[in-house]
Design an enzyme around this catalytic site. Structure first.
Site, mmCIF file in Angstrom:
data_model
loop_
_atom_site.group_PDB
_atom_site.id
_atom_site.type_symbol
_atom_site.label_atom_id
_atom_site.label_comp_id
_atom_site.label_asym_id
_atom_site.label_seq_id
_atom_site.Cartn_x
_atom_site.Cartn_y
_atom_site.Cartn_z
ATOM 1 N N GLU A 83 0.835 -1.178 -0.008
ATOM 2 C CA GLU A 83 -0.101 -0.042 0.022
ATOM 3 C C GLU A 83 0.962 1.361 -0.128
ATOM 4 O O GLU A 83 1.657 1.558 0.986
ATOM 5 C CB GLU A 83 -0.850 -0.176 0.972
ATOM 6 N N LYS A 260 -6.896 -0.923 11.648
ATOM 7 C CA LYS A 260 -6.396 -1.347 10.537
ATOM 8 C C LYS A 260 -5.240 -0.324 10.117
ATOM 9 O O LYS A 260 -4.187 -0.850 9.705
ATOM 10 C CB LYS A 260 -7.272 -1.511 9.446
ATOM 11 N N ASP A 276 4.838 -14.405 11.902
ATOM 12 C CA ASP A 276 3.331 -14.730 11.470
ATOM 13 C C ASP A 276 2.486 -13.865 11.781
ATOM 14 O O ASP A 276 1.879 -13.365 12.888
ATOM 15 C CB ASP A 276 3.257 -15.897 12.527
ATOM 16 N N HIS A 374 -1.954 11.637 0.195
ATOM 17 C CA HIS A 374 -1.678 10.344 -0.842
ATOM 18 C C HIS A 374 -1.487 10.780 -2.320
ATOM 19 O O HIS A 374 -0.700 10.137 -2.959
ATOM 20 C CB HIS A 374 -3.159 9.487 -0.794
HETATM 21 C C1 MEV Z 1 -5.668 3.172 5.158
HETATM 22 O O1 MEV Z 1 -4.925 1.741 4.940
HETATM 23 C C2 MEV Z 1 -5.719 3.335 6.724
HETATM 24 C C3 MEV Z 1 -6.469 4.264 7.119
HETATM 25 O O2 MEV Z 1 -7.764 4.222 6.680
HETATM 26 C C4 MEV Z 1 -6.591 4.215 8.712
HETATM 27 C C5 MEV Z 1 -7.567 5.163 9.477
HETATM 28 O O3 MEV Z 1 -8.492 5.481 8.854
HETATM 29 O O4 MEV Z 1 -7.260 5.435 10.579
HETATM 30 C C6 MEV Z 1 -6.170 5.657 6.754
#
Ligand code: MEV
Length: 418
Positions: A83, A260, A276, A374
């Site tokens: 990513e 995430k 792992d 981004h």
């Molecule tokens: C993207 O990979 C991760 C985010 O969505 C995390 C978040 O929203 O806090 C930017």
């Protein structure tokens, strides 16, 4: 070189980046050759021995996060991830944290939990019998690893719990094992299997499952960092980041995305050094639900100065000996770059990477939004790919983002005009 804050690392050529990393980590020519092997470091023959039914190889990008200072030591952190923006975000978060001394991280010793399920048993009598035979069971478990025993590690404690299930009550016997600097899945499983006949004999029950628990709550890492309010963007941004955290901690739909983002950092490091990642993810998600409601793995608040304080608490079962990390040449080279000497040190780095990542995501989300940065990064990569020098990159990025026309062709065109 021991300083991980390397100005404009992202604008350097691959060779320059590699030279900096080699100097920082004292890499050998062989290790440099492995890092430059675009096949990903292992031969098909090796892959064919690692998994079943192998048909090929699958590569992912390996990058370096800069600026990390953790427990007063500087790190260049290898990250494997597909990513875009993740490595830039981690480096940016680390840079901001660095101004206030970096990350302070505490990691537990590596206690692995093994479970033996006993059926068809009088549970309360069995618990007393097991308590009375604790030494014997521990001795048998420890006879399976002279290495751990020799280091005064190995199985240390036995506990029992009763589960009331639709098919009846069952006894779960848990071994607590100090696995030292290994992840420890194999030895944990071996010890569980070794002691189960003895437990059957002692209790008169029937052993069914004998397996480690990946819910590694005895291997917690807690990372903490302070982010100076001026660098964060002022009081309002600090407050907005705290509101963003509260959103995550009170809404599962946001919490999953928030966590995430944390795992973007944690897993990218895990991948690079051959850990792992599934075990880490599964444990982290269970830990996020420990109150009975899934919430944020991190907490954000402000201190008496009004600076932003982030804390990430996460279970991390990782190792620096054994496993894939000792087989895969690129993972080995990454481990050398990272320079973590113990499982605890590796856990500290991974937790810091998760917190840095979370900071940058929240900072972007609570200010300009995630897409702008981004796209800026994307434009920068395209300008570099078009062959622009650092000064030219700045001009091309500005032009492409202003006109909202971000492509390799446009970058080439603008470079031609310069
Ligand atoms: C993207 O990979 C991760 C985010 O969505 C995390 C978040 O929203 O806090 C930017």
């Amino acid at each position: 070189m021991t300083d991980s804050s390397i100005p404009r690392f992202f604008e350097k050529t691959r060779k320059d980046r590699l030279d900096i990393v080699a100097d920082f980590a004292d890499l050998s020519d062989d290790e440099m050759a492995i890092l430059q092997d675009d096949n990903g470091g292992i031969s098909f023959e090796k892959a064919d021995k690692m998994i079943e039914n192998a048909i090929g190889m699958f590569s992912l990008p390996l990058g370096i996060a800069t600026n990390f200072r953790i427990n007063k030591k500087d790190y260049l952190i290898p990250m494997v991830i597909e990513e875009p923006s993740v490595i830039a975000a981690a480096s940016k978060g680390a840079k901001t944290a660095r101004a206030k001394g970096g990350f302070t991280v505490l990691a537990d010793k590596s206690y692995s939990i093994g479970q033996v399920q006993i059926l068809d048993v009088d549970v309360s009598a069995a618990i007393t019998q097991i308590k009375n035979s604790t030494d014997k069971i521990l001795q048998l478990a420890n006879s399976k690893s002279s290495t751990l025993s020799g280091m005064d590690k190995g199985a240390k404690k036995i506990s029992c719990k009763e589960l009331d299930t639709p098919s009846g009550v069952m006894l779960i016997v848990e071994l607590l094992i100090d696995v030292g600097d290994a992840m420890g899945a194999n030895i944990t499983n071996t010890m569980c299997e070794a002691v189960s006949p003895l437990i059957e004999e002692i209790t008169g029950g029937r052993a069914l499952l004998r397996i480690l628990s990946n819910y590694s709550t005895k291997r917690m890492a807690t990372a903490r960092a302070t982010f100076e309010k001026e660098l964060v963007g002022g009081n309002k941004v600090v407050d907005n980041i705290i509101s963003a955290y509260e959103f995550a901690d009170n809404d599962v739909y946001r919490a999953v995305t928030h966590n995430k983002g944390i795992m973007n950092g944690v897993i990218a490091v895990a991948n690079a050094v051959g850990q792992d990642s599934r075990a880490i993810e599964a444990a982290a998600n269970a830990y996020a639900s420990r109150s009975g409601r899934y919430g944020s793995l991190s907490t954000w608040s402000k201190d008496s100065n009004g600076d932003l304080v982030g804390v990430l608490q996460i279970p991390l079962s990782v190792g620096v000996v054994g496993g894939i990390a000792n087989v895969h040449p690129t993972a080995k080279a990454c481990a050398k770059i990272l320079g973590a000497k113990s499982a605890q040190e590796l856990a500290c780095v991974m937790a810091a990477a998760g917190l840095a990542q979370n900071y940058s995501a929240l900072c972007a989300l609570a200010t300009e939004g995630i897409q702008k940065g981004h796209m800026r990064l994307h434009a920068r990569n395209l300008a570099a790919a078009a062959g622009a020098t650092p000064d030219q990159i700045d001009q091309i990025v500005l032009q492409m983002t202003q006109e909202k026309q971000i492509s390799l062709d446009r970058a080439r065109e603008l470079l031609g005009q310069i």
